[in-house]
Motif scaffolding. Structure first.
Motif, short mmCIF file in Angstrom:
data_model
loop_
_atom_site.label_atom_id
_atom_site.label_comp_id
_atom_site.label_asym_id
_atom_site.label_seq_id
_atom_site.Cartn_x
_atom_site.Cartn_y
_atom_site.Cartn_z
N HIS A 197 2.26 -2.74 -1.32
CA HIS A 197 0.89 -2.33 -1.63
C HIS A 197 0.83 -0.80 -1.70
O HIS A 197 1.52 -0.10 -0.95
CB HIS A 197 -0.10 -2.78 -0.56
CG HIS A 197 -0.61 -4.17 -0.71
ND1 HIS A 197 -1.17 -4.65 -1.89
CD2 HIS A 197 -0.71 -5.20 0.18
CE1 HIS A 197 -1.55 -5.90 -1.71
NE2 HIS A 197 -1.29 -6.27 -0.47
N GLY A 198 -0.02 -0.30 -2.60
CA GLY A 198 -0.34 1.12 -2.60
C GLY A 198 0.66 2.04 -3.25
O GLY A 198 0.48 3.26 -3.24
N GLY A 199 1.73 1.49 -3.81
CA GLY A 199 2.75 2.34 -4.43
C GLY A 199 2.41 2.72 -5.86
O GLY A 199 1.38 2.30 -6.42
N SER A 200 3.25 3.53 -6.43
CA SER A 200 3.11 3.93 -7.83
C SER A 200 4.49 4.08 -8.43
O SER A 200 5.51 3.87 -7.74
CB SER A 200 2.34 5.25 -7.94
OG SER A 200 3.15 6.35 -7.54
N ASP A 201 4.56 4.47 -9.69
CA ASP A 201 5.86 4.70 -10.32
C ASP A 201 6.56 5.92 -9.74
O ASP A 201 7.73 6.17 -10.06
CB ASP A 201 5.68 4.91 -11.83
CG ASP A 201 5.23 3.64 -12.54
OD1 ASP A 201 5.44 2.55 -11.97
OD2 ASP A 201 4.67 3.75 -13.64
N HIS A 202 5.87 6.65 -8.86
CA HIS A 202 6.43 7.89 -8.32
C HIS A 202 6.87 7.78 -6.87
O HIS A 202 7.67 8.60 -6.40
CB HIS A 202 5.40 9.02 -8.45
CG HIS A 202 4.97 9.27 -9.86
ND1 HIS A 202 5.72 10.01 -10.74
CD2 HIS A 202 3.87 8.86 -10.54
CE1 HIS A 202 5.10 10.07 -11.91
NE2 HIS A 202 3.97 9.37 -11.81
N ARG A 203 6.34 6.80 -6.11
CA ARG A 203 6.75 6.66 -4.70
C ARG A 203 6.31 5.31 -4.16
O ARG A 203 5.19 4.88 -4.41
CB ARG A 203 6.15 7.79 -3.85
CG ARG A 203 6.48 7.68 -2.35
CD ARG A 203 6.23 8.97 -1.60
NE ARG A 203 4.85 9.38 -1.57
CZ ARG A 203 3.96 8.97 -0.66
NH1 ARG A 203 4.30 8.08 0.25
NH2 ARG A 203 2.72 9.43 -0.69
N ILE A 204 7.20 4.67 -3.39
CA ILE A 204 6.86 3.39 -2.75
C ILE A 204 7.24 3.39 -1.27
O ILE A 204 7.32 2.34 -0.64
CB ILE A 204 7.53 2.19 -3.45
CG1 ILE A 204 9.05 2.31 -3.45
CG2 ILE A 204 7.00 2.03 -4.88
CD1 ILE A 204 9.77 1.04 -3.90
N ALA A 205 7.44 4.57 -0.70
CA ALA A 205 7.80 4.66 0.72
C ALA A 205 6.63 4.27 1.59
O ALA A 205 5.48 4.62 1.31
CB ALA A 205 8.26 6.08 1.05
N VAL A 206 6.90 3.58 2.70
CA VAL A 206 5.83 3.16 3.61
C VAL A 206 5.52 4.27 4.60
O VAL A 206 6.35 5.12 4.91
CB VAL A 206 6.20 1.88 4.39
CG1 VAL A 206 6.41 0.72 3.44
CG2 VAL A 206 7.42 2.09 5.26
N HIS A 207 4.29 4.23 5.10
CA HIS A 207 3.89 5.15 6.17
C HIS A 207 4.39 4.58 7.50
O HIS A 207 4.27 3.38 7.75
CB HIS A 207 2.37 5.30 6.20
CG HIS A 207 1.89 6.27 7.22
ND1 HIS A 207 1.96 7.63 7.02
CD2 HIS A 207 1.36 6.10 8.45
CE1 HIS A 207 1.48 8.25 8.09
NE2 HIS A 207 1.10 7.33 8.96
N PRO A 208 4.95 5.41 8.40
CA PRO A 208 5.65 4.87 9.57
C PRO A 208 4.84 4.72 10.85
O PRO A 208 5.32 4.11 11.80
CB PRO A 208 6.75 5.92 9.80
CG PRO A 208 6.12 7.20 9.37
CD PRO A 208 5.22 6.85 8.21
N SER A 209 3.63 5.27 10.94
CA SER A 209 2.93 5.35 12.23
C SER A 209 2.27 4.04 12.64
O SER A 209 1.40 3.53 11.95
CB SER A 209 1.88 6.46 12.17
OG SER A 209 1.06 6.43 13.31
N ASP A 210 2.66 3.52 13.81
CA ASP A 210 1.96 2.38 14.39
C ASP A 210 0.56 2.79 14.83
O ASP A 210 -0.41 2.04 14.65
CB ASP A 210 2.73 1.86 15.61
CG ASP A 210 4.08 1.28 15.26
OD1 ASP A 210 4.12 0.24 14.58
OD2 ASP A 210 5.09 1.88 15.67
N LEU A 211 0.44 3.96 15.43
CA LEU A 211 -0.85 4.44 15.91
C LEU A 211 -1.87 4.49 14.78
O LEU A 211 -3.02 4.08 14.95
CB LEU A 211 -0.70 5.83 16.53
CG LEU A 211 -1.98 6.54 16.93
CD1 LEU A 211 -2.72 5.77 18.01
CD2 LEU A 211 -1.69 7.97 17.36
N ALA A 212 -1.47 5.00 13.62
CA ALA A 212 -2.40 5.13 12.50
C ALA A 212 -2.93 3.77 12.05
O ALA A 212 -4.09 3.65 11.65
CB ALA A 212 -1.71 5.83 11.32
#
Length: 327
Positions: free
Chosen positions: A150-165
């Protein structure tokens, strides 16, 4: 050879002024993130402003809102009795993060601002649009098991790492900042940016803007909340999939619900569709399954991460059953 200047200050306004006035400046708190990125050659600030001495480590309820200062240590927040009793999803997310050693050093502000764990980003020998815009995103056609559906594009698909967030997203938290133009209060949903065509910009913060704390409204939702993290090993590992859930019920019917997810998106992922599938209905296998289908609607699985489509639905089922959905 001196590679960078290090400045320690006890005034937030001084720290902001130093970094804002220096294009190559960066803040450092506990140091568990920035120092590793510097060692790996990913980041090379020429001015590092240490904010660890700022008086921003308070934890407590004020006027119906939990306030957590940005320099509070993750371990201290996780074990704080008010957090454990009235905001359990926050405590559980922090205790599922990193290791006890890291939690005793890392700060709340640093955790929210940490960079993606994508190996292409952290390997300076690989192309990466986040590190060097225009160079490409090798994860799209490469090893993308940990990457976003979810939330990716043709430029980046890396996930956000923070559990707290993720836990803060489920509780409608507000992030407090101090920048060159003064103070701001940002809903956490406005803090993180989807990559779109600007994959190098992860947050809405301006250069020199410092996170000073977070605030979470105290509510029955916050009190009845849980965090579930699925990972490849039991400790010191980032989420393959995670779920933060908070809900209230009356007579067995869900009166309100908040759901946020980690490991599946380029930022902490809120699912209004999944929430709507539950709100005003009884928790049972049918409604939980409907919420799961709504959650993965529009997902873009890739070669190595298609399993997340089913896994995140199972995780949602587990946490909702834990919150009282077994019939």
């Amino acid at each position: 050879m001196k590679l960078f200047d290090h400045v320690r200050t006890s005034r937030a306004s001084d720290a902001v002024g130093l970094v804002a006035g220096h294009p190559g400046g960066a803040f450092i708190g506990g140091g568990t993130e920035l120092t590793n990125l510097m060692k790996d050659g990913v980041l090379a600030p020429d001015l590092v402003v240490d904010v660890g001495a700022l008086a921003l480590a308070d934890i407590g309820v004020r006027r119906g809102r939990l306030h957590i200062g940005a320099t509070a240590r993750m371990g201290d927040v996780a074990e704080h009795p008010v957090v454990r009793e009235r905001f359990p999803v926050v405590s559980q997310a922090l205790l599922a993060s990193a290791s006890p050693q890291v939690r005793n050093r890392a700060t709340i502000g640093g955790n929210l601002m940490q960079r993606t764990r994508c190996w292409y980003y952290r390997d300076v020998g690989s192309a990466c649009n986040k590190r060097e815009p225009g160079s490409g995103c090798p994860a799209i056609g490469g090893q993308n098991r940990w990457h976003a559906i979810h939330g990716g594009s043709d430029h980046r698909i890396a996930v956000h790492p923070s559990d707290l967030a993720v836990s803060l997203t489920a509780l409608d938290a507000t992030v407090l900042t101090l920048g060159p133009d003064g103070r701001r209060s940002l809903p956490i949903g406005d803090l993180y940016r989807l990559p779109g065509s600007t994959p190098d910009k992860e947050t809405a913060l301006r250069h020199g803007e410092l996170v000073t704390g977070v605030e979470i409204p105290e509510s029955p939702l916050a009190a009845d909340s849980r965090y579930l993290k699925l990972r490849d090993r039991a400790t010191f590992e980032f989420a393959v999939v995670s779920v933060a859930a908070a809900l209230t019920r009356a007579g067995g019917t869900v009166t309100d619900v908040r759901l946020a997810f980690g490991g599946i998106a380029t930022g902490p992922w809120r699912s209004p569709g999944a929430e709507e599938a539950l709100r005003g209905r009884r928790l049972n296998p049918t409604t939980i399954a409907a919420a799961g289908r709504a959650l993965v609607e529009g997902a873009t699985p890739r070669q190595h991460n298609a399993f997340k489509v089913e896994l995140v639905q199972r995780a949602l089922t587990d946490i909702l059953e834990d919150l009282g959905g077994r019939t």
